[in-house]
Scaffold this active site. Sequence first.
Site, PDB file in Angstrom:
ATOM      1  CG  HIS A  72       5.191  -6.096 -19.279  1.00 59.60           C
ATOM      2  ND1 HIS A  72       3.933  -5.730 -18.887  1.00 59.60           N
ATOM      3  CD2 HIS A  72       5.115  -6.302 -20.613  1.00 59.60           C
ATOM      4  CE1 HIS A  72       3.115  -5.725 -19.929  1.00 59.60           C
ATOM      5  NE2 HIS A  72       3.825  -6.086 -20.989  1.00 59.60           N
ATOM      6  CE1 TYR A 200      -1.959  -5.579 -10.073  1.00 62.50           C
ATOM      7  CE2 TYR A 200      -0.074  -4.611 -11.193  1.00 62.50           C
ATOM      8  CZ  TYR A 200      -0.775  -5.725 -10.768  1.00 62.50           C
ATOM      9  OH  TYR A 200      -0.291  -6.976 -11.054  1.00 62.50           O
ATOM     10  N   PRO A 292      -5.806 -12.377  -6.594  1.00 59.36           N
ATOM     11  CG  PRO A 292      -7.390 -11.696  -8.154  1.00 59.36           C
ATOM     12  CD  PRO A 292      -7.261 -12.277  -6.794  1.00 59.36           C
ATOM     13  CE  LYS A 296       4.463 -12.198  -6.553  1.00 56.40           C
ATOM     14  NZ  LYS A 296       5.482 -12.147  -7.600  1.00 56.40           N
ATOM     15  CE1 TYR A 383       2.748  -6.961  -9.959  1.00 61.71           C
ATOM     16  CE2 TYR A 383       4.477  -7.252 -11.603  1.00 61.71           C
ATOM     17  CZ  TYR A 383       3.135  -7.121 -11.272  1.00 61.71           C
ATOM     18  OH  TYR A 383       2.191  -7.155 -12.260  1.00 61.71           O
TER      19      TYR A 383
END
Length: 390
Positions: A72, A200, A292, A296, A383
């Site tokens: 991704h 998200y 979550p 990580k 991220y």
Amino acid sequence: MRTQVCIIGAGPAGLLLALLLRRENIDCIVLERRTADYVLGRIRAGVLERVTVDLLRRAGCAGRLDREALVHEGFEIAHGGRRLRIDLKDLAGHTVTVYGQTEITRDLMEAHHAQGTNIVYEAVDVSLHDFDGRPPRVRYRRGGVGHEIACDFIAGCDGAHGVSRESIPAAALATFERRYPFGWMGVLTDTPPVADEIVYANHARGFALCSMRSRSRSRYYVQCALTDTVDDWADARFWDELRRRLPTDLADGLVIGPPIEKSIAALRSFVAEPMRFGALFLAGDAAHIVPPTGAKGLNLAASDVHYLSRALIAHYRNRDDGGLETYSARALARVWKAVRFSWSLTNLLHRLGDDDFTPRVQQAELDYLERSRNARAALAENYAGLPLED
Ligand code: APR
Ligand code: PHB
């Protein structure tokens, strides 16, 4: 029985450590309380940083991952009916790999099976002895029979509810914790994901997440009350709530199907310091938990294992104990950065209470992310994963 490193726990941390050590001919035994099938039945996040993928490759365990995993180049944050894309490749210079933790565990188990590693499943009543100066020993029972292993080191990779951290005298350990007043209701389905990348969603009704395991398997979550049980979330209620929290174009494109797994997870940040006591070294969830949001947990387990495996290899190969001495400080420096990141992403995206102050602050931050490349770059860098320090 005698071994060099006795590893407690056959989750991803313990299995990966064992693989890296065995490649250097360091002898180890892994003790696992559950059966292999039980370990494989746990569904967890599946977003891998580059560092984690590199480590799996170094362990010789990335063949299937390299063939099947999804790469991704970005992810999305949906809010106020809009979709903000965080372009990881452009902003952070690298991508993330989407591959379920279950699949990693399966690959690690198969690699061990091929090599004949001594993994003792259903090892109960594991207890740790003499790890504070004398040669350590580990006792356990299997099938009603008691066993004892003498070893040089113990690696405590036995997760949040294991015996390793509990065995360290309380006075030698400092713990830090934040519990969040909500959970995630998760559903796994064999349906194509609603979007190509992970989404998200920040919504007045609460957080939602659209993720995936493959092009035909999806993982969805909605923020729920801590007191909720899976029975409170009939399938129709779940899909309804998820749709309401997504921008219309996504909600309209959502393909639903019968859940193959449903579960609720509480959200928690937790760190135990130090991660070493004498000959006992903690790694992964045994030492720290992150919520979550940002995925990580597994990546931190992998970076702990990176530092710990290198330290143990230097000990056996060169009689160099520098890495063992600095293990805890090095691992914790990375842990706290991920703790900060997942805490901040959790606060940005969830409904935190009934006040009208927090949503305004969240909107301001989301607006800042929309407008500032620097803000997006900081988010993307964390991220995609911070580099390992030498
Ligand atoms: N004796 C032996 N084994 C034990 C004991 C014990 N007393 N207690 C726990 N275990 C085993 C558990 O059954 C489990 O299989 O230790 C293993 C720990 O595995 P995980 O909980 O998966 O922890 P870890 O390997 O650190 O994995 C890192 O990444 O996505 C995150 O939090 C997620 O689990 C994940 C983590
Ligand atoms: C998941 O796919 O389960 C997942 C993805 C991203 C997260 C958390 C969980 O941040």
